[in-house]
Design a protein around this motif. Sequence first.
Motif, PDB file in Angstrom:
ATOM      1  N   ALA A  40       8.747   2.040  -3.086  1.00 29.75           N
ATOM      2  CA  ALA A  40       8.819   3.441  -3.493  1.00 29.75           C
ATOM      3  C   ALA A  40       7.438   4.063  -3.637  1.00 29.75           C
ATOM      4  O   ALA A  40       7.329   5.277  -3.822  1.00 29.75           O
ATOM      5  CB  ALA A  40       9.586   3.585  -4.807  1.00 29.75           C
ATOM      6  N   SER A  41       6.360   3.238  -3.552  1.00 30.65           N
ATOM      7  CA  SER A  41       5.024   3.828  -3.522  1.00 30.65           C
ATOM      8  C   SER A  41       4.868   4.689  -2.270  1.00 30.65           C
ATOM      9  O   SER A  41       4.008   5.570  -2.212  1.00 30.65           O
ATOM     10  CB  SER A  41       3.953   2.734  -3.546  1.00 30.65           C
ATOM     11  OG  SER A  41       4.162   1.801  -2.498  1.00 30.65           O
ATOM     12  N   ALA A  42       5.714   4.453  -1.242  1.00 31.48           N
ATOM     13  CA  ALA A  42       5.767   5.323  -0.074  1.00 31.48           C
ATOM     14  C   ALA A  42       6.621   6.548  -0.347  1.00 31.48           C
ATOM     15  O   ALA A  42       6.782   7.401   0.532  1.00 31.48           O
ATOM     16  CB  ALA A  42       6.326   4.566   1.123  1.00 31.48           C
ATOM     17  N   GLY A  43       7.191   6.631  -1.573  1.00 25.26           N
ATOM     18  CA  GLY A  43       7.926   7.828  -1.977  1.00 25.26           C
ATOM     19  C   GLY A  43       9.386   7.812  -1.636  1.00 25.26           C
ATOM     20  O   GLY A  43      10.025   8.873  -1.611  1.00 25.26           O
ATOM     21  N   GLN A  44       9.984   6.619  -1.384  1.00 21.17           N
ATOM     22  CA  GLN A  44      11.367   6.580  -0.948  1.00 21.17           C
ATOM     23  C   GLN A  44      12.153   5.473  -1.647  1.00 21.17           C
ATOM     24  O   GLN A  44      11.604   4.417  -1.966  1.00 21.17           O
ATOM     25  CB  GLN A  44      11.443   6.371   0.571  1.00 21.17           C
ATOM     26  CG  GLN A  44      10.811   7.503   1.368  1.00 21.17           C
ATOM     27  CD  GLN A  44      11.007   7.337   2.854  1.00 21.17           C
ATOM     28  OE1 GLN A  44      11.339   6.263   3.325  1.00 21.17           O
ATOM     29  NE2 GLN A  44      10.814   8.409   3.599  1.00 21.17           N
TER      30      GLN A  44
ATOM     31  N   THR B 127       0.820  -1.213   0.000  1.00 22.21           N
ATOM     32  CA  THR B 127       0.000   0.000   0.000  1.00 22.21           C
ATOM     33  C   THR B 127       0.852   1.260   0.000  1.00 22.21           C
ATOM     34  O   THR B 127       0.357   2.345  -0.312  1.00 22.21           O
ATOM     35  CB  THR B 127      -0.906   0.025   1.244  1.00 22.21           C
ATOM     36  OG1 THR B 127      -0.081   0.099   2.421  1.00 22.21           O
ATOM     37  CG2 THR B 127      -1.779  -1.219   1.306  1.00 22.21           C
ATOM     38  N   GLY B 128       2.121   1.128   0.384  1.00 23.53           N
ATOM     39  CA  GLY B 128       2.979   2.298   0.514  1.00 23.53           C
ATOM     40  C   GLY B 128       2.979   2.870   1.917  1.00 23.53           C
ATOM     41  O   GLY B 128       3.742   3.784   2.216  1.00 23.53           O
ATOM     42  N   SER B 129       2.143   2.330   2.813  1.00 17.67           N
ATOM     43  CA  SER B 129       2.087   2.812   4.191  1.00 17.67           C
ATOM     44  C   SER B 129       2.619   1.733   5.140  1.00 17.67           C
ATOM     45  O   SER B 129       2.726   0.562   4.773  1.00 17.67           O
ATOM     46  CB  SER B 129       0.656   3.184   4.578  1.00 17.67           C
ATOM     47  OG  SER B 129      -0.193   2.052   4.513  1.00 17.67           O
ATOM     48  N   THR B 130       2.941   2.131   6.361  1.00 17.72           N
ATOM     49  CA  THR B 130       3.463   1.207   7.362  1.00 17.72           C
ATOM     50  C   THR B 130       2.729   1.398   8.676  1.00 17.72           C
ATOM     51  O   THR B 130       2.134   2.454   8.932  1.00 17.72           O
ATOM     52  CB  THR B 130       4.971   1.415   7.587  1.00 17.72           C
ATOM     53  OG1 THR B 130       5.191   2.748   8.091  1.00 17.72           O
ATOM     54  CG2 THR B 130       5.746   1.220   6.302  1.00 17.72           C
TER      55      THR B 130
ATOM     56  N   ASP C 296       3.644   4.643  -8.690  1.00 20.35           N
ATOM     57  CA  ASP C 296       2.785   5.830  -8.569  1.00 20.35           C
ATOM     58  C   ASP C 296       2.768   6.245  -7.104  1.00 20.35           C
ATOM     59  O   ASP C 296       2.390   5.457  -6.219  1.00 20.35           O
ATOM     60  CB  ASP C 296       1.371   5.530  -9.064  1.00 20.35           C
ATOM     61  CG  ASP C 296       1.326   5.282 -10.564  1.00 20.35           C
ATOM     62  OD1 ASP C 296       2.069   5.968 -11.290  1.00 20.35           O
ATOM     63  OD2 ASP C 296       0.567   4.401 -11.008  1.00 20.35           O
ATOM     64  N   ILE C 297       3.172   7.482  -6.842  1.00 19.78           N
ATOM     65  CA  ILE C 297       3.322   7.992  -5.481  1.00 19.78           C
ATOM     66  C   ILE C 297       2.225   9.009  -5.204  1.00 19.78           C
ATOM     67  O   ILE C 297       2.066   9.991  -5.932  1.00 19.78           O
ATOM     68  CB  ILE C 297       4.701   8.648  -5.298  1.00 19.78           C
ATOM     69  CG1 ILE C 297       5.812   7.648  -5.633  1.00 19.78           C
ATOM     70  CG2 ILE C 297       4.860   9.173  -3.879  1.00 19.78           C
ATOM     71  CD1 ILE C 297       7.197   8.270  -5.655  1.00 19.78           C
ATOM     72  N   ALA C 298       1.450   8.747  -4.150  1.00 23.79           N
ATOM     73  CA  ALA C 298       0.388   9.668  -3.738  1.00 23.79           C
ATOM     74  C   ALA C 298       0.948  10.635  -2.696  1.00 23.79           C
ATOM     75  O   ALA C 298       1.475  10.201  -1.667  1.00 23.79           O
ATOM     76  CB  ALA C 298      -0.795   8.906  -3.188  1.00 23.79           C
ATOM     77  N   LEU C 299       0.839  11.927  -2.948  1.00 25.54           N
ATOM     78  CA  LEU C 299       1.297  12.954  -2.014  1.00 25.54           C
ATOM     79  C   LEU C 299       0.101  13.575  -1.301  1.00 25.54           C
ATOM     80  O   LEU C 299      -0.941  13.834  -1.917  1.00 25.54           O
ATOM     81  CB  LEU C 299       2.076  14.044  -2.735  1.00 25.54           C
ATOM     82  CG  LEU C 299       3.422  13.649  -3.362  1.00 25.54           C
ATOM     83  CD1 LEU C 299       4.120  14.894  -3.904  1.00 25.54           C
ATOM     84  CD2 LEU C 299       4.301  12.947  -2.353  1.00 25.54           C
ATOM     85  N   ALA C 300       0.262  13.805   0.000  1.00 16.46           N
ATOM     86  CA  ALA C 300      -0.780  14.447   0.796  1.00 16.46           C
ATOM     87  C   ALA C 300      -0.194  15.658   1.501  1.00 16.46           C
ATOM     88  O   ALA C 300       1.017  15.726   1.753  1.00 16.46           O
ATOM     89  CB  ALA C 300      -1.354  13.466   1.808  1.00 16.46           C
ATOM     90  N   ASP C 301      -1.045  16.627   1.840  1.00 17.87           N
ATOM     91  CA  ASP C 301      -0.572  17.800   2.578  1.00 17.87           C
ATOM     92  C   ASP C 301      -0.568  17.499   4.069  1.00 17.87           C
ATOM     93  O   ASP C 301      -0.831  16.370   4.507  1.00 17.87           O
ATOM     94  CB  ASP C 301      -1.436  19.018   2.254  1.00 17.87           C
ATOM     95  CG  ASP C 301      -2.916  18.823   2.591  1.00 17.87           C
ATOM     96  OD1 ASP C 301      -3.217  17.942   3.439  1.00 17.87           O
ATOM     97  OD2 ASP C 301      -3.763  19.524   2.019  1.00 17.87           O
TER      98      ASP C 301
END
Length: 726
Positions: A705-709, A558-561, A648-653
């Motif tokens: 890298a779906s977590a952006g790293q 999921t890209g999250s932990t 694909d990386i989802a960015l949130a504010d």
Amino acid sequence: MHSPQLTYSFSRRRLLAALMLAMPYLAYAEDSAGKEEVESLPEVKVTSQVEKDQPSEKTKSYTVRSTSSATRLNTSIRDTPQSISVITRQLMDDFRVLTVNDALSLATGVRVEQFETERSQYTARGFNITNFQIDGLSTPITYGTQYGDLDVALYDRIEVLRGANGLLTAMGNPSATINFIRKRPTTEFKAKVDASLGSWDNRRLDADISGALNADGSVRARLVIAHQEKNSYLDRLSSERNVAYGVIEADLSEKTNLAVGHTYQQNNSNGNIWGSLPLLYSDGSKRHYSRSDSTAPDWSYWDVGTHISFVELSHLFDNGWKAKGQLTHKQTDSNARLHYIYGNENPVTGLGLKSYPSMYRTRTEDNVADFYLNGPFDLGGRKHEMVFGTTWSKAAVKDYSRFGPIGTPLSSFENAGDFPLPTYDAENKSADFTMRTINSYVAAKFNPTELLKVTAGASLLSYNLEGVSFGDPQESKANNKVTPYMGAVYDLSDEHSLYASYAGIYKPQVERSAGGGILAPLEGKNYELGVKSEWLNNRLNSTFALFKTEQENQPQPTGSTIGGIATYNGIKATSKGFEIDVSGELSDALSLNAGYTRLMSLKGANNQNVNPFTPRNQAHVAAIYKVPFIQNLKLGANVYWQSDTHVDIALADDNGDLVGTFRYKQSSYATLNLSANYKIDQHWDAALNLYNVTNEKYLTSLIFASAGQAYYAAPASAMATLTWKY
């Protein structure tokens, strides 16, 4: 319309595949030229058990005569109805392969996903590899992740069986099974010492001594030790590794053998990465880094210690049947103080990154007992073979954690390495769960005709998972789950065979579900069809395989932990593709290990692209050439190439609202390693190995890298080795 670059890349892949298919034919033609008189002699086939079971360090070959990784029936690679790659001791020595990550990069279709400096995962045919064995006995990997660099000094070879292997492992994972075959004592006295010096103060010393402990050689022993210290191309990273392996074998009688052994490995690293480099700025634009950039401060560390004890007792009966019992105990202790960076920088102010300091203490204990019988039987006037057995295992995990102030802002990425050591809270038990399994299996290889061999079998699995992990119950159980296996091999000629196989897929999972708890068991089917060939008097093996896998509840990151543990969604997935594998000796002067994998399709239930971080095309060629005009000189080259990948990386504010989804692409790349080995005399060798000679810059993995790293692999480096042997 195709761009010129795409057309060129596709043509290059087709050319590479065609060359690997043609290599055995070209070598056969070369070896046959001028040898009509020799080739006209009648062929004598040696099929003794002694010949089949020779260790690869003795044959000095890039291939092996036989393998039992698929069914425990000692079978030639050609007669095994699945695709197999073997990383032999000679191949590892030629390219100074020291770790499992480097070794598996030489296996066809295997992708090493080193997403952090101390954690790796492995994939094949688009899916995670979670089936690991030592001498054919399964050894679980918690969360499907290898912690620390696993040293390969104690192994004779590594066999990679692609496709499902639920028959022996009780876990019919569709990717591959990795079987590590230990070195064993020799009757004759042997000793070897390697001293290496490489880039970034890389210093290593290996010693391997083996021989008989009594006059008649009925009691034998072997000791392998290794020590390595090194710094790194990454800022602040250094590590130390110590390895010891000892084994004693005793012939209790002419037909009864006892073996007792122990393995110890301690990995200590400082300044190691946890998580990786944020790939995007807060506006979605790509962030660029130097290869040496790291998020780890110098107070971070990760120490991993592993002990494996084993005992084996085998007996060969007068009727050709063999009984073998094995007991293994494995304990791994991990202690870590880590610094995770999350968020995305504002490209103007440099703000946006936050700190997540934590400490973890983990112990895993695995106990495995296995007993099986195999041997020949008569039916219908022909000889056949059978194996049946039972494996019992218990795997327990306990995890303790402490956390510092989470969410402390960083002034900029450049200050991440200077982040001060925080104060941590009290230690809490975050995970405590146990998996118990019992797997009974039976398989038979029938020989209904001279040309046809049929293997059929099934396993019966019961398991119980109970406990808790980071607040989620770990509860799952099943009784008497049947996993079928069938395969057939038909000899087209003395050199070529057509094969087909079918295997069921059933695998209990411990991966964390994004919705809480754990994922449901992985289930599905695996099909394989191919052609296998033996060339040059069995010195060279080649395989062309078509495969298809259908499964449900395939883990998708999921890209999250949660607590540093990745979470997954379970999806339907179908994988289709083909593989080419060639290994052995093309001539007395040229040895080859090569492969190409093409994933033609890796899709989900709604035709979505699954695991786009997995390259759809992979190829490798490792070759050693004995230079004819310079006696005792060997030159080698090892090339690895993969096609482009993306995530694909989802960015949130800061409020958690979605800013957008951005695609991060890694272009196709190739790496080149070179080697030179010169035999000074009968006792001394000198070698030089060069890695990433073209200084290719690429990310080690996009699996998370779906977590952006992600972070960058090592630049060009070198290692020199001086070897003494007796």
